[in-house]
Write a protein that holds these residues in place. Structure first.
Motif, PDB file in Angstrom:
ATOM      1  N   ALA A   1      38.028   2.931  37.893  1.00  0.00           N
ATOM      2  CA  ALA A   1      37.782   4.185  38.608  1.00  0.00           C
ATOM      3  C   ALA A   1      37.067   5.207  37.731  1.00  0.00           C
ATOM      4  O   ALA A   1      36.098   5.847  38.159  1.00  0.00           O
ATOM      5  CB  ALA A   1      39.101   4.753  39.120  1.00  0.00           C
ATOM      6  N   GLU A   2      37.514   5.356  36.495  1.00  0.00           N
ATOM      7  CA  GLU A   2      36.950   6.382  35.623  1.00  0.00           C
ATOM      8  C   GLU A   2      35.573   5.991  35.084  1.00  0.00           C
ATOM      9  O   GLU A   2      34.735   6.866  34.841  1.00  0.00           O
ATOM     10  CB  GLU A   2      37.908   6.669  34.473  1.00  0.00           C
ATOM     11  CG  GLU A   2      39.203   7.336  34.939  1.00  0.00           C
ATOM     12  CD  GLU A   2      40.160   7.636  33.800  1.00  0.00           C
ATOM     13  OE1 GLU A   2      39.834   7.285  32.645  1.00  0.00           O
ATOM     14  OE2 GLU A   2      41.225   8.226  34.081  1.00  0.00           O
ATOM     15  N   SER A   3      35.327   4.703  34.902  1.00  0.00           N
ATOM     16  CA  SER A   3      34.036   4.262  34.373  1.00  0.00           C
ATOM     17  C   SER A   3      32.981   4.136  35.464  1.00  0.00           C
ATOM     18  O   SER A   3      31.782   4.200  35.185  1.00  0.00           O
ATOM     19  CB  SER A   3      34.186   2.919  33.648  1.00  0.00           C
ATOM     20  OG  SER A   3      34.583   1.897  34.552  1.00  0.00           O
ATOM     21  N   GLY A   4      33.424   3.918  36.712  1.00  0.00           N
ATOM     22  CA  GLY A   4      32.493   3.805  37.824  1.00  0.00           C
ATOM     23  C   GLY A   4      31.739   2.498  37.889  1.00  0.00           C
ATOM     24  O   GLY A   4      30.729   2.392  38.606  1.00  0.00           O
ATOM     25  N   VAL A   5      32.213   1.472  37.170  1.00  0.00           N
ATOM     26  CA  VAL A   5      31.529   0.180  37.206  1.00  0.00           C
ATOM     27  C   VAL A   5      31.922  -0.590  38.463  1.00  0.00           C
ATOM     28  O   VAL A   5      32.879  -0.255  39.167  1.00  0.00           O
ATOM     29  CB  VAL A   5      31.878  -0.669  35.966  1.00  0.00           C
ATOM     30  CG1 VAL A   5      31.357  -0.010  34.697  1.00  0.00           C
ATOM     31  CG2 VAL A   5      33.384  -0.906  35.868  1.00  0.00           C
ATOM     32  N   HIS A   6      31.162  -1.633  38.756  1.00  0.00           N
ATOM     33  CA  HIS A   6      31.509  -2.512  39.863  1.00  0.00           C
ATOM     34  C   HIS A   6      32.705  -3.377  39.483  1.00  0.00           C
ATOM     35  O   HIS A   6      32.910  -3.690  38.301  1.00  0.00           O
ATOM     36  CB  HIS A   6      30.318  -3.387  40.238  1.00  0.00           C
ATOM     37  CG  HIS A   6      29.221  -2.631  40.925  1.00  0.00           C
ATOM     38  ND1 HIS A   6      28.311  -1.858  40.228  1.00  0.00           N
ATOM     39  CD2 HIS A   6      28.899  -2.510  42.240  1.00  0.00           C
ATOM     40  CE1 HIS A   6      27.466  -1.299  41.078  1.00  0.00           C
ATOM     41  NE2 HIS A   6      27.809  -1.672  42.302  1.00  0.00           N
ATOM     42  N   PHE A   7      33.484  -3.754  40.476  1.00  0.00           N
ATOM     43  CA  PHE A   7      34.754  -4.435  40.225  1.00  0.00           C
ATOM     44  C   PHE A   7      34.915  -5.617  41.172  1.00  0.00           C
ATOM     45  O   PHE A   7      34.893  -5.455  42.394  1.00  0.00           O
ATOM     46  CB  PHE A   7      35.902  -3.447  40.428  1.00  0.00           C
ATOM     47  CG  PHE A   7      37.262  -3.950  40.014  1.00  0.00           C
ATOM     48  CD1 PHE A   7      37.432  -4.740  38.889  1.00  0.00           C
ATOM     49  CD2 PHE A   7      38.390  -3.606  40.750  1.00  0.00           C
ATOM     50  CE1 PHE A   7      38.687  -5.182  38.498  1.00  0.00           C
ATOM     51  CE2 PHE A   7      39.654  -4.036  40.372  1.00  0.00           C
ATOM     52  CZ  PHE A   7      39.799  -4.830  39.240  1.00  0.00           C
ATOM     53  N   SER A   8      35.082  -6.808  40.606  1.00  0.00           N
ATOM     54  CA  SER A   8      35.353  -7.992  41.411  1.00  0.00           C
ATOM     55  C   SER A   8      36.857  -8.166  41.547  1.00  0.00           C
ATOM     56  O   SER A   8      37.569  -8.317  40.543  1.00  0.00           O
ATOM     57  CB  SER A   8      34.755  -9.247  40.760  1.00  0.00           C
ATOM     58  OG  SER A   8      35.127 -10.399  41.476  1.00  0.00           O
ATOM     59  N   VAL A   9      37.326  -8.138  42.771  1.00  0.00           N
ATOM     60  CA  VAL A   9      38.752  -8.246  43.077  1.00  0.00           C
ATOM     61  C   VAL A   9      39.022  -9.649  43.617  1.00  0.00           C
ATOM     62  O   VAL A   9      38.656  -9.973  44.738  1.00  0.00           O
ATOM     63  CB  VAL A   9      39.164  -7.186  44.120  1.00  0.00           C
ATOM     64  CG1 VAL A   9      40.638  -7.309  44.460  1.00  0.00           C
ATOM     65  CG2 VAL A   9      38.835  -5.790  43.607  1.00  0.00           C
ATOM     66  N   MET A  10      39.647 -10.460  42.802  1.00  0.00           N
ATOM     67  CA  MET A  10      39.933 -11.825  43.228  1.00  0.00           C
ATOM     68  C   MET A  10      41.295 -11.905  43.906  1.00  0.00           C
ATOM     69  O   MET A  10      42.223 -11.175  43.540  1.00  0.00           O
ATOM     70  CB  MET A  10      39.894 -12.786  42.035  1.00  0.00           C
ATOM     71  CG  MET A  10      39.761 -14.253  42.439  1.00  0.00           C
ATOM     72  SD  MET A  10      39.980 -15.409  41.073  1.00  0.00           S
ATOM     73  CE  MET A  10      41.775 -15.525  41.045  1.00  0.00           C
ATOM     74  N   HIS A  11      41.404 -12.809  44.879  1.00  0.00           N
ATOM     75  CA  HIS A  11      42.706 -13.087  45.484  1.00  0.00           C
ATOM     76  C   HIS A  11      43.561 -13.814  44.456  1.00  0.00           C
ATOM     77  O   HIS A  11      43.160 -14.825  43.899  1.00  0.00           O
ATOM     78  CB  HIS A  11      42.544 -13.946  46.736  1.00  0.00           C
ATOM     79  CG  HIS A  11      43.865 -14.326  47.333  1.00  0.00           C
ATOM     80  ND1 HIS A  11      44.454 -15.545  47.105  1.00  0.00           N
ATOM     81  CD2 HIS A  11      44.718 -13.638  48.136  1.00  0.00           C
ATOM     82  CE1 HIS A  11      45.616 -15.602  47.747  1.00  0.00           C
ATOM     83  NE2 HIS A  11      45.793 -14.456  48.378  1.00  0.00           N
ATOM     84  N   TRP A  12      44.765 -13.294  44.235  1.00  0.00           N
ATOM     85  CA  TRP A  12      45.593 -13.786  43.133  1.00  0.00           C
ATOM     86  C   TRP A  12      47.061 -13.722  43.507  1.00  0.00           C
ATOM     87  O   TRP A  12      47.539 -12.700  43.988  1.00  0.00           O
ATOM     88  CB  TRP A  12      45.334 -12.911  41.907  1.00  0.00           C
ATOM     89  CG  TRP A  12      45.806 -13.417  40.595  1.00  0.00           C
ATOM     90  CD1 TRP A  12      45.325 -14.471  39.888  1.00  0.00           C
ATOM     91  CD2 TRP A  12      46.833 -12.829  39.766  1.00  0.00           C
ATOM     92  NE1 TRP A  12      45.962 -14.579  38.684  1.00  0.00           N
ATOM     93  CE2 TRP A  12      46.891 -13.582  38.582  1.00  0.00           C
ATOM     94  CE3 TRP A  12      47.683 -11.733  39.919  1.00  0.00           C
ATOM     95  CZ2 TRP A  12      47.782 -13.286  37.551  1.00  0.00           C
ATOM     96  CZ3 TRP A  12      48.560 -11.433  38.898  1.00  0.00           C
ATOM     97  CH2 TRP A  12      48.608 -12.210  37.732  1.00  0.00           C
ATOM     98  N   ARG A  13      47.735 -14.820  43.278  1.00  0.00           N
ATOM     99  CA  ARG A  13      49.179 -14.843  43.512  1.00  0.00           C
ATOM    100  C   ARG A  13      49.945 -15.128  42.224  1.00  0.00           C
ATOM    101  O   ARG A  13      51.057 -15.647  42.266  1.00  0.00           O
ATOM    102  CB  ARG A  13      49.527 -15.894  44.567  1.00  0.00           C
ATOM    103  CG  ARG A  13      49.171 -15.471  45.990  1.00  0.00           C
ATOM    104  CD  ARG A  13      49.691 -16.470  47.014  1.00  0.00           C
ATOM    105  NE  ARG A  13      49.532 -15.988  48.378  1.00  0.00           N
ATOM    106  CZ  ARG A  13      49.927 -16.672  49.458  1.00  0.00           C
ATOM    107  NH1 ARG A  13      50.510 -17.861  49.317  1.00  0.00           N
ATOM    108  NH2 ARG A  13      49.753 -16.170  50.673  1.00  0.00           N
TER     109      ARG A  13
END
Length: 264
Positions: free
Chosen positions: A117-129
């Motif tokens: 959030a603070e860096s403003g970079v793109h973020f890949s959110v993987m499905h993870w259990r």
């Protein structure tokens, strides 16, 4: 247009390349080669996520990846950092990484959302259990993965992450068997309906290797991996994360030509 994320494992225990690039100079050279071959992003990782892999101390992880990230960024390479550790992500971003690829989607380290959030970079959110060793158990894998990703995105947005910077990864091979993986590949549109780009990381995974004769070398998985890249490109995938860039470039070119022919 689907872009290519080239995999750069700066680890001694990668399942796919046996630590060929764990020395800093070799890793930098490989990263430059990946870009020259056609990778739009180079994904630098310092910890293996294969089943049974040993955890890496975050200090050691940073020692492995930050010099590589910094050198590649200085050469104008668009770099992604593959990490579950917020401190490593922050150090890599400060060194020039433009993208954070977290296989836990920020669940493994509660500080990751703040860094992104603070860096403003793109973020890949993987499905993870909980990692690759967690057993696969689904009633409807597509619906459940979609619902869990939707919930995770909502949590990240509340934490301050810009939704326009979020990319979703179905998590092929993580707590999923072959049937689950193929079902997700066939229904990427349902995941894309959440409104985010889709990153497909199926390259050289075990379910791909199962298509080959027993004992086939790891490199033989590159052809079926390239076919998958072409198929998901036709479904509108934002990016494919791959080990072999040249075969993927060719496959994506074929897919693009076929789409142009259909529209002609």
């Amino acid at each position: 247009m689907t872009i290519i994320m080239g995999i750069l494992n700066v680890t001694p225990d990668s399942f796919s390349d046996g630590g060929r690039w764990d020395a800093t100079d070799a890793a930098i050279e490989r990263g430059l080669e990946l870009r020259a071959q056609g990778a739009a992003l180079v994904d630098v990782g310092g910890e293996s996520t294969r089943p049974g892999a040993a955890k890496v101390d975050p200090d050691e992880e940073r020692e492995r990846v930050v010099p590589v990230v910094a050198a590649l960024a200085q050469e104008g390479v668009a770099v992604s950092i593959d990490t579950m550790n917020a401190a490593t992500a922050l150090a890599a971003v400060e060194a020039g990484a433009q993208f954070v690829n977290d296989v836990s989607g920020g669940l493994a380290d509660e500080g990751m959302a703040r860094v992104v959030a603070e860096s403003g970079v793109h973020f890949s959110v993987m499905h993870w259990r909980g990692g690759a060793d967690v057993a696969a158990a689904y009633t409807d894998v597509v619906a459940e993965v979609r619902a869990e990703l939707k919930t995770r995105v909502a949590e990240l947005v509340v934490a301050g992450v810009d939704p326009a910077k979020i990319v979703l990864d179905p998590g092929f091979g993580f707590s999923k068997d072959a049937a689950h993986n193929w079902a997700l590949l066939g229904h990427l549109d349902e995941l894309a309906s959440l409104g985010h780009g889709i990153l497909v990381g199926a390259s050289r995974k075990r379910f791909v290797g199962a298509l080959l004769p027993e004992g086939a070398p790891m490199e033989d998985r590159d052809l079926p991996s390239a076919v998958i890249a072409a198929l998901v490109a036709r479904q509108g995938a934002w990016a494919v994360r791959v080990h072999d860039v040249p075969s993927t470039v060719l496959a994506l070119g074929v897919a693009a030509a076929a789409l142009e022919g259909r529209d002609a």
